[in-house]
Enzyme design. Structure first.
Site, PDB file in Angstrom:
ATOM      1  CB  SER A  62      -0.955   0.011   1.196  1.00 43.03           C
ATOM      2  OG  SER A  62      -1.981  -0.930   1.010  1.00 43.03           O
ATOM      3  CE  LYS A  65      -4.040   0.979  -0.848  1.00 47.13           C
ATOM      4  NZ  LYS A  65      -4.528   0.312   0.358  1.00 47.13           N
ATOM      5  CB  SER A 126      -4.155   1.770   3.995  1.00 49.54           C
ATOM      6  OG  SER A 126      -3.215   1.236   3.090  1.00 49.54           O
ATOM      7  CD  GLU A 162      -4.130  -2.799  -2.410  1.00 46.43           C
ATOM      8  OE1 GLU A 162      -4.179  -4.019  -2.182  1.00 46.43           O
ATOM      9  OE2 GLU A 162      -3.355  -2.031  -1.825  1.00 46.43           O
TER      10      GLU A 162
END
Length: 295
Positions: A62, A65, A126, A162
């Site tokens: 993550s 991101k 997240s 994801e």
């Protein structure tokens, strides 16, 4: 002139000695651990740099991101997107069996929310669904890659979203960053070389509000230390292997100066607690280094 040269040499020797001590302390944190730990530290003011496996490729999870949010805000700066524009949430983008505060907030979907809310939940908490919604708005991971390439960010690759990482454990390794790349992109971001001032200030504020990973980078720092950060974690596979336990951040020192730090723990057979403790301990050692060097 001789006195000036002597002072310069003294300071250089002191910094070199302190850097050696920092390296010893970081090595002590990782010694004996069944994991690969990459670290990079970059002082924004004095050009100090330290790295351990700094040019090795680590799965980001993550952490990516941050890069995705930056690409979204680049589109905002160009007028291609607006933070106020509404995005429809429904069964197609509120996937189950994934971490998603967005889905938890709007479990029934069929509602339009502003892009700003999606971005904030994706970075600060997240959100995996929010991440893939933003990637779809961008036209896919390749848009993020092109943006980072255009800004001269080396040692970075993004290929999968994801949902795809959830379907195939191994593809996380194709979304990688080197620790050195991570601190370099954070410095460019902080210096306004990625986005407009408005977008830079906005994303900094979002990152400062991050609530995930409280047992990692910020755990041992003084309370209320400003840390603009992004976490990442893979969890464990069926064999007990952790692909990634990560964090990157921009930390503000008591003197108002800043440094970036990236810690990537990969291919670890240690417990989640041990992996996070390594990040916490390394963060504390780096914090101590800068405060001792400044005293």
């Amino acid at each position: 002139m001789k006195k000036i040269a002597f002072v310069f040499l003294f300071i250089s020797a002191f910094i070199s000695a302190q850097k050696s001590i920092l390296e010893q302390k970081i090595n002590a944190v990782t010694q004996g651990k069944n994991a690969t730990v990459g670290v990079s530290v970059l002082d924004f003011d004095n050009k100090f740099r330290y790295s351990k496996y700094g040019d090795q490729k680590f799965p980001m999870q993550s952490v990516f991101k941050f890069h995705i949010a930056a690409a979204i805000l680049n589109f905002v700066d160009q007028g291609k997107l607006s933070l106020n524009q509404k995005v429809l949430l429904d069964s197609s983008n509120l996937l189950e069996d994934t971490w998603s505060p967005l889905r938890d907030k709007y479990p029934n979907g069929n509602i339009e929310v502003p892009l700003s809310e999606i971005l904030e939940l994706t970075v600060a908490r997240s959100d995996n669904n929010g991440c893939d919604i933003m990637l779809k708005l961008l036209g896919g991971p390749q848009t993020v890659q092109k943006f980072m390439d255009s800004k001269g960010i080396k040692g970075f690759q993004i290929k999968y979203n994801e949902a795809e990482m959830h379907q195939n454990w191994n593809v996380q390794y194709e979304n990688y960053s080197t620790p050195n790349s991570a601190v370099d992109v954070l410095k460019k971001f902080y210096n306004g070389k990625l986005l407009s001032k408005k977008s830079t200030d906005y994303l900094m504020k979002v990152m400062l509000s991050t609530s995930t990973g409280l047992n990692k980078m910020v755990e041992q720092l003084p309370k209320n230390t400003p840390v603009a950060r992004k976490t990442g974690a893979s969890g464990k596979n069926k064999d007990g292997l952790t692909g990634a336990e990560n964090e990157i951040g921009i930390i503000t020192l008591p003197n108002g100066k800043h440094y970036a730090i990236a810690v990537f723990v990969s291919n670890s057979m240690e417990t989640d607690a041990v992996n996070c403790k390594m990040i916490s301990d390394i963060s504390k050692e780096v914090w101590d280094y800068f405060n001792i060097a400044d005293s």
